[in-house]
Write a protein that holds these residues in place. Structure first.
Motif, PDB file in Angstrom:
ATOM      1  N   ASP A 142      40.271  23.281  26.681  1.00  0.00           N
ATOM      2  CA  ASP A 142      41.046  23.310  27.921  1.00  0.00           C
ATOM      3  C   ASP A 142      42.260  24.226  27.761  1.00  0.00           C
ATOM      4  O   ASP A 142      42.540  25.070  28.624  1.00  0.00           O
ATOM      5  N   LEU A 143      42.967  24.056  26.658  1.00  0.00           N
ATOM      6  CA  LEU A 143      44.147  24.878  26.408  1.00  0.00           C
ATOM      7  C   LEU A 143      43.752  26.322  26.116  1.00  0.00           C
ATOM      8  O   LEU A 143      44.376  27.259  26.620  1.00  0.00           O
ATOM      9  N   ALA A 144      42.702  26.497  25.329  1.00  0.00           N
ATOM     10  CA  ALA A 144      42.256  27.855  24.998  1.00  0.00           C
ATOM     11  C   ALA A 144      41.848  28.620  26.253  1.00  0.00           C
ATOM     12  O   ALA A 144      42.155  29.810  26.393  1.00  0.00           O
ATOM     13  N   ALA A 145      41.161  27.949  27.174  1.00  0.00           N
ATOM     14  CA  ALA A 145      40.724  28.614  28.405  1.00  0.00           C
ATOM     15  C   ALA A 145      41.917  29.040  29.246  1.00  0.00           C
ATOM     16  O   ALA A 145      41.932  30.143  29.818  1.00  0.00           O
ATOM     17  N   ALA A 146      42.925  28.176  29.345  1.00  0.00           N
ATOM     18  CA  ALA A 146      44.115  28.517  30.125  1.00  0.00           C
ATOM     19  C   ALA A 146      44.863  29.684  29.488  1.00  0.00           C
ATOM     20  O   ALA A 146      45.310  30.615  30.182  1.00  0.00           O
ATOM     21  N   LEU A 147      44.990  29.668  28.165  1.00  0.00           N
ATOM     22  CA  LEU A 147      45.687  30.743  27.472  1.00  0.00           C
ATOM     23  C   LEU A 147      44.915  32.056  27.571  1.00  0.00           C
ATOM     24  O   LEU A 147      45.507  33.132  27.755  1.00  0.00           O
ATOM     25  N   SER A 148      43.607  31.980  27.461  1.00  0.00           N
ATOM     26  CA  SER A 148      42.789  33.190  27.557  1.00  0.00           C
ATOM     27  C   SER A 148      42.924  33.831  28.932  1.00  0.00           C
ATOM     28  O   SER A 148      43.095  35.052  29.059  1.00  0.00           O
ATOM     29  N   GLY A 149      42.859  33.001  29.977  1.00  0.00           N
ATOM     30  CA  GLY A 149      43.046  33.525  31.325  1.00  0.00           C
ATOM     31  C   GLY A 149      44.420  34.154  31.500  1.00  0.00           C
ATOM     32  O   GLY A 149      44.560  35.225  32.100  1.00  0.00           O
ATOM     33  N   LEU A 150      45.437  33.497  30.952  1.00  0.00           N
ATOM     34  CA  LEU A 150      46.791  34.023  31.039  1.00  0.00           C
ATOM     35  C   LEU A 150      46.896  35.366  30.328  1.00  0.00           C
ATOM     36  O   LEU A 150      47.541  36.303  30.832  1.00  0.00           O
ATOM     37  N   ALA A 151      46.244  35.497  29.177  1.00  0.00           N
ATOM     38  CA  ALA A 151      46.306  36.752  28.431  1.00  0.00           C
ATOM     39  C   ALA A 151      45.693  37.911  29.219  1.00  0.00           C
ATOM     40  O   ALA A 151      46.234  39.023  29.226  1.00  0.00           O
ATOM     41  N   TRP A 152      44.569  37.655  29.910  1.00  0.00           N
ATOM     42  CA  TRP A 152      43.961  38.718  30.729  1.00  0.00           C
ATOM     43  C   TRP A 152      44.911  39.155  31.843  1.00  0.00           C
ATOM     44  O   TRP A 152      45.056  40.352  32.124  1.00  0.00           O
ATOM     45  N   VAL A 153      45.555  38.189  32.476  1.00  0.00           N
ATOM     46  CA  VAL A 153      46.483  38.526  33.558  1.00  0.00           C
ATOM     47  C   VAL A 153      47.664  39.327  33.019  1.00  0.00           C
ATOM     48  O   VAL A 153      48.062  40.350  33.602  1.00  0.00           O
ATOM     49  N   LEU A 154      48.222  38.882  31.914  1.00  0.00           N
ATOM     50  CA  LEU A 154      49.364  39.583  31.327  1.00  0.00           C
ATOM     51  C   LEU A 154      48.995  41.016  30.953  1.00  0.00           C
ATOM     52  O   LEU A 154      49.783  41.954  31.152  1.00  0.00           O
ATOM     53  N   GLN A 155      47.799  41.197  30.419  1.00  0.00           N
ATOM     54  CA  GLN A 155      47.365  42.556  30.078  1.00  0.00           C
ATOM     55  C   GLN A 155      47.283  43.425  31.330  1.00  0.00           C
ATOM     56  O   GLN A 155      47.707  44.584  31.322  1.00  0.00           O
ATOM     57  N   SER A 156      46.742  42.865  32.416  1.00  0.00           N
ATOM     58  CA  SER A 156      46.627  43.632  33.658  1.00  0.00           C
ATOM     59  C   SER A 156      47.992  43.981  34.230  1.00  0.00           C
ATOM     60  O   SER A 156      48.131  44.971  34.955  1.00  0.00           O
ATOM     61  N   GLU A 157      48.990  43.170  33.909  1.00  0.00           N
ATOM     62  CA  GLU A 157      50.357  43.415  34.381  1.00  0.00           C
ATOM     63  C   GLU A 157      51.157  44.280  33.404  1.00  0.00           C
ATOM     64  O   GLU A 157      52.365  44.424  33.562  1.00  0.00           O
ATOM     65  N   GLN A 158      50.469  44.821  32.405  1.00  0.00           N
ATOM     66  CA  GLN A 158      51.100  45.681  31.402  1.00  0.00           C
ATOM     67  C   GLN A 158      52.077  44.922  30.500  1.00  0.00           C
ATOM     68  O   GLN A 158      52.936  45.533  29.856  1.00  0.00           O
ATOM     69  N   LYS A 159      51.950  43.611  30.449  1.00  0.00           N
ATOM     70  CA  LYS A 159      52.786  42.806  29.549  1.00  0.00           C
ATOM     71  C   LYS A 159      52.006  42.605  28.248  1.00  0.00           C
ATOM     72  O   LYS A 159      51.614  41.495  27.886  1.00  0.00           O
TER      73      LYS A 159
END
Length: 296
Positions: A142-159
């Motif tokens: 559950d935590l890994a899935a949330a973190l993984s999704g967050l990482a994709w978004v951050l990458q798309s935002e150039q963070k």
């Protein structure tokens, strides 16, 4: 109350039949045929949701239709239903429940897919914070899935720096789960994500081993899946960037061979890009006849 029970039971029985039939159609990948059945079941649930005891049923019907619409890529229609499902779930179990965190991840993924990265980031952060409180050691994915999704978004935002940190955290959690084929797909996804972030940062030497690890795990767990092709083309791109042309050629040839076996019309653009990348590498290697054949 008892006099009304037969009248209330009749729509409940109809809903169950509709849901069962829709489930059978979904299992056969007949999503378009399942959709009107789920819409009818939801309409019935709304009509007869007259007290608090009916809310769990309504929540389920809203979620079932929302998920189906997402599977059909009808994201604009799915979004309000997934938001409603989340609101109903919070009302039923409270804001700090595992079910709520899982629904937040689903909504955040949809928001990301509809080009709303800021909202998606907020939802993924909320889901990750909640999963740390509610999932604990019992449900680490559950935590890994949330973190993984967050990482994709951050990458798309150039963070990218934060994206790397979050991606590594998700990978560490999944590695601790000690998954084995075919369940190690999740670990492969995390290695793929980390490689993608590192590649975007221009850190090719660091990205290469992560991409190789991801590809090896994909080949064991989902050898004929399009994601395995994606990983192969990424590895080829990384190796080409490192000027390891022979290795890049091998990776891209393998990816193209896989694509010829599993590609569908929706993959035409990615397949064409892989052929172009292979032709480019072959041209640099002065293998002009092979390059011409790849480009055709």
């Amino acid at each position: 109350a008892s006099a009304r029970s037969p009248a209330r039971n009749q729509p409940l029985r109809l809903e169950r039949r509709l849901i069962d039939l829709a489930g059978c159609l979904k299992n056969q990948n007949k999503l378009a045929q399942a959709e009107p059945l789920l819409r009818e079941a939801l309409a019935s649930a709304r009509l007869f949701a007259t007290n608090a005891q009916d809310l769990p049923r309504l929540e389920a019907r809203v979620g079932q239709l929302g998920e189906l619409l997402r599977e059909e890529n009808k994201l604009t229609e799915a979004e309000p239903l997934l938001r409603e499902n989340l609101a109903l779930k919070k009302r039923r179990v409270g804001k700090e429940a595992r079910d709520v965190a899982q629904s937040l991840v689903g909504l955040a993924s949809l928001l990301y897919g509809t080009g709303k990265p800021a909202e998606a980031e907020t939802a993924f952060r909320e889901a990750a914070a909640m999963a740390k409180q509610t999932a604990g050691k019992d449900y680490p994915e559950d935590l890994a899935a949330a973190l993984s999704g967050l990482a994709w978004v951050l990458q798309s935002e150039q963070k990218r720096a934060e994206a790397e940190t979050v991606a590594r955290e998700a990978l560490a959690i999944r590695q601790q789960m000690k998954l084995r084929p075919p369940d190690e797909r999740a670990i492969a996804d995390s290695f793929y994500q980390l490689a993608s972030v590192l590649w975007s940062e221009g850190r090719l030497a660091d990205a290469e081993p992560a991409a190789r690890e991801a590809l090896a795990r994909y080949e064991r767990s989902i050898p004929n899946d399009w994601q395995t092709f994606n990983c192969g083309t990424m590895l080829g791109g990384i190796l080409n960037g490192e000027k390891k042309r022979p290795e890049a050629e091998v990776a891209l040839r393998d990816a193209v061979a896989l694509a010829k076996r599993v590609a569908s019309d929706q993959h035409a653009g990615d397949f064409a890009q892989a052929l172009y990348s292979l032709a480019w590498v072959l041209q640099i290697e002065d293998k002009l006849p092979d390059a011409e054949n790849a480009a055709r």
